[in-house]
Design a protein around this motif. Structure first.
Motif, short mmCIF file in Angstrom:
data_model
loop_
_atom_site.label_atom_id
_atom_site.label_comp_id
_atom_site.label_asym_id
_atom_site.label_seq_id
_atom_site.Cartn_x
_atom_site.Cartn_y
_atom_site.Cartn_z
N THR A 65 0.84 -1.23 -0.12
CA THR A 65 0.01 -0.03 0.12
C THR A 65 0.84 1.29 0.08
O THR A 65 0.30 2.34 0.20
CB THR A 65 -0.88 -0.06 1.25
OG1 THR A 65 -0.21 -0.14 2.46
CG2 THR A 65 -1.85 -1.18 1.39
N GLU A 66 2.23 1.16 -0.03
CA GLU A 66 2.99 2.30 -0.19
C GLU A 66 2.75 3.27 -1.33
O GLU A 66 2.97 2.76 -2.40
CB GLU A 66 4.56 1.79 0.20
CG GLU A 66 5.54 2.92 0.45
CD GLU A 66 6.89 2.46 0.79
OE1 GLU A 66 7.68 3.17 0.29
OE2 GLU A 66 6.99 1.15 1.28
N THR A 67 2.80 4.52 -0.88
CA THR A 67 2.64 5.47 -1.92
C THR A 67 3.55 6.53 -1.84
O THR A 67 3.75 7.11 -0.81
CB THR A 67 1.18 5.95 -2.07
OG1 THR A 67 0.21 4.91 -2.15
CG2 THR A 67 1.01 6.82 -3.33
N ILE A 68 4.12 6.91 -2.79
CA ILE A 68 5.09 7.86 -2.78
C ILE A 68 4.92 9.13 -3.77
O ILE A 68 4.14 8.98 -4.73
CB ILE A 68 6.44 7.42 -3.42
CG1 ILE A 68 7.11 6.41 -2.39
CG2 ILE A 68 7.36 8.75 -3.48
CD1 ILE A 68 8.34 5.75 -2.69
N TRP A 69 4.73 10.40 -2.86
CA TRP A 69 4.52 11.59 -3.87
C TRP A 69 5.74 12.22 -4.43
O TRP A 69 6.59 12.22 -3.72
CB TRP A 69 3.86 12.69 -2.93
CG TRP A 69 2.53 12.29 -2.42
CD1 TRP A 69 2.15 11.55 -1.11
CD2 TRP A 69 1.26 12.34 -3.19
NE1 TRP A 69 0.81 11.49 -1.09
CE2 TRP A 69 0.17 11.92 -2.15
CE3 TRP A 69 0.96 12.88 -4.28
CZ2 TRP A 69 -1.17 11.88 -2.58
CZ3 TRP A 69 -0.31 12.99 -4.63
CH2 TRP A 69 -1.56 12.58 -3.55
N GLU A 70 5.56 12.71 -5.73
CA GLU A 70 6.78 13.35 -6.29
C GLU A 70 6.16 14.62 -6.76
O GLU A 70 5.35 14.83 -7.29
CB GLU A 70 7.40 12.53 -7.47
CG GLU A 70 8.40 12.91 -8.19
CD GLU A 70 8.86 12.08 -9.32
OE1 GLU A 70 8.95 12.31 -10.27
OE2 GLU A 70 9.48 10.87 -8.69
N ILE A 71 7.01 15.62 -6.70
CA ILE A 71 6.70 16.95 -7.31
C ILE A 71 7.31 17.18 -8.57
O ILE A 71 8.32 16.60 -9.09
CB ILE A 71 7.61 18.14 -6.45
CG1 ILE A 71 7.25 17.97 -4.85
CG2 ILE A 71 7.44 19.49 -6.84
CD1 ILE A 71 7.85 18.80 -3.88
N VAL A 72 6.26 17.79 -9.40
CA VAL A 72 6.57 17.87 -10.88
C VAL A 72 7.81 18.72 -11.27
O VAL A 72 8.38 19.53 -10.36
CB VAL A 72 5.36 18.48 -11.56
CG1 VAL A 72 4.34 17.43 -11.69
CG2 VAL A 72 4.92 19.75 -10.95
N ASP A 73 8.49 18.35 -12.32
CA ASP A 73 9.78 19.15 -12.68
C ASP A 73 9.42 20.86 -12.77
O ASP A 73 10.42 21.57 -12.34
CB ASP A 73 10.55 18.51 -13.89
CG ASP A 73 10.84 17.10 -13.67
OD1 ASP A 73 11.23 16.84 -12.36
OD2 ASP A 73 10.96 16.39 -14.63
N ASP A 74 8.58 21.15 -13.22
CA ASP A 74 8.16 22.48 -13.50
C ASP A 74 7.58 23.36 -12.47
O ASP A 74 6.91 24.25 -12.80
CB ASP A 74 7.70 22.71 -15.06
CG ASP A 74 6.17 22.05 -14.99
OD1 ASP A 74 5.86 21.17 -14.24
OD2 ASP A 74 5.54 22.40 -15.84
N TYR A 75 7.67 22.69 -11.42
CA TYR A 75 6.82 23.45 -10.04
C TYR A 75 7.21 24.72 -9.89
O TYR A 75 6.47 25.62 -9.55
CB TYR A 75 7.18 22.53 -8.72
CG TYR A 75 8.73 22.83 -8.18
CD1 TYR A 75 8.94 23.67 -7.60
CD2 TYR A 75 9.55 21.77 -8.71
CE1 TYR A 75 10.18 23.71 -6.63
CE2 TYR A 75 10.81 22.02 -8.23
CZ TYR A 75 11.26 23.02 -7.04
OH TYR A 75 12.55 23.32 -6.95
N PRO A 76 8.47 25.26 -10.08
CA PRO A 76 8.72 26.74 -9.96
C PRO A 76 7.75 27.75 -10.64
O PRO A 76 7.17 28.82 -10.46
CB PRO A 76 9.99 26.93 -10.44
CG PRO A 76 10.63 25.68 -10.16
CD PRO A 76 9.84 24.79 -10.35
N LYS A 77 7.58 27.44 -12.06
CA LYS A 77 6.88 27.88 -12.85
C LYS A 77 5.19 28.13 -12.71
O LYS A 77 4.58 29.17 -12.56
CB LYS A 77 6.97 27.48 -14.46
CG LYS A 77 6.18 28.27 -15.38
CD LYS A 77 6.42 27.57 -16.96
CE LYS A 77 5.63 28.27 -17.83
NZ LYS A 77 5.75 27.61 -19.18
#
Length: 163
Positions: A65-77
């Protein structure tokens, strides 16, 4: 038929064929391969198998059930455009996030990647989507370097300067 999960030696990192040996070694309970046990058996005490099965079943459930969140590459924009479209200054956004203004500026320039919690707060405040859910249980066949787990043997090698 359920496939048995692969176990790895917590000392050397090699695959353990069979159940492995669970021992209490230097205050920690670890599961190791027979080769490592032969090296440390004078300093280790074998732990009963009942505790080992309980630990393994908990680890298996967590992995499924482990889920990992990742931040998109273009987050600054995305963050900067959303903040500007809401008519907020970096200072106002920082106050809503309860962080320093410098943090917001560094995130918007890409010099600082926000934590998952901060990214969730940014999504809520700015009505944006910068987090992507990655399901680990569906990614079992990938040979991604992020799936590598550090073993006690790795730490020993690092401390002794070996690679």
């Amino acid at each position: 038929m359920q496939k048995e999960a692969e176990n790895y030696c917590e000392l050397c990192g090699s695959v353990i064929h069979g159940k492995g040996i669970t021992v209490n070694y230097e205050g920690s309970t670890i599961t190791i391969c027979p080769a490592c046990y032969s090296k440390i058996k004078s300093h280790a005490k074998i732990v009963e198998n009942k505790k080992q099965n309980t630990v393994q079943s908990r680890q298996t459930k967590k992995t499924q059930t482990e889920t990992i969140w990742e931040i998109v590459d273009d987050y600054p924009k995305i963050i900067k455009e959303a903040r500007e479209s809401h008519g907020m200054s970096t200072k106002e956004l920082a106050q809503k996030l309860k962080v320093q203004e410098n943090i917001v500026k560094r995130i918007e320039t890409g010099k600082l990647k926000p934590t998952i919690q901060l990214a969730k707060d940014l999504e809520r405040i700015l009505s944006i989507k910068i987090l992507v859910k990655i399901d680990e249980s569906n990614d079992n066949n990938s040979n991604n370097i992020n799936n590598y787990e550090l073993t006690l043997g790795d730490i020993i090698n690092i401390r002794e300067g070996r690679k």
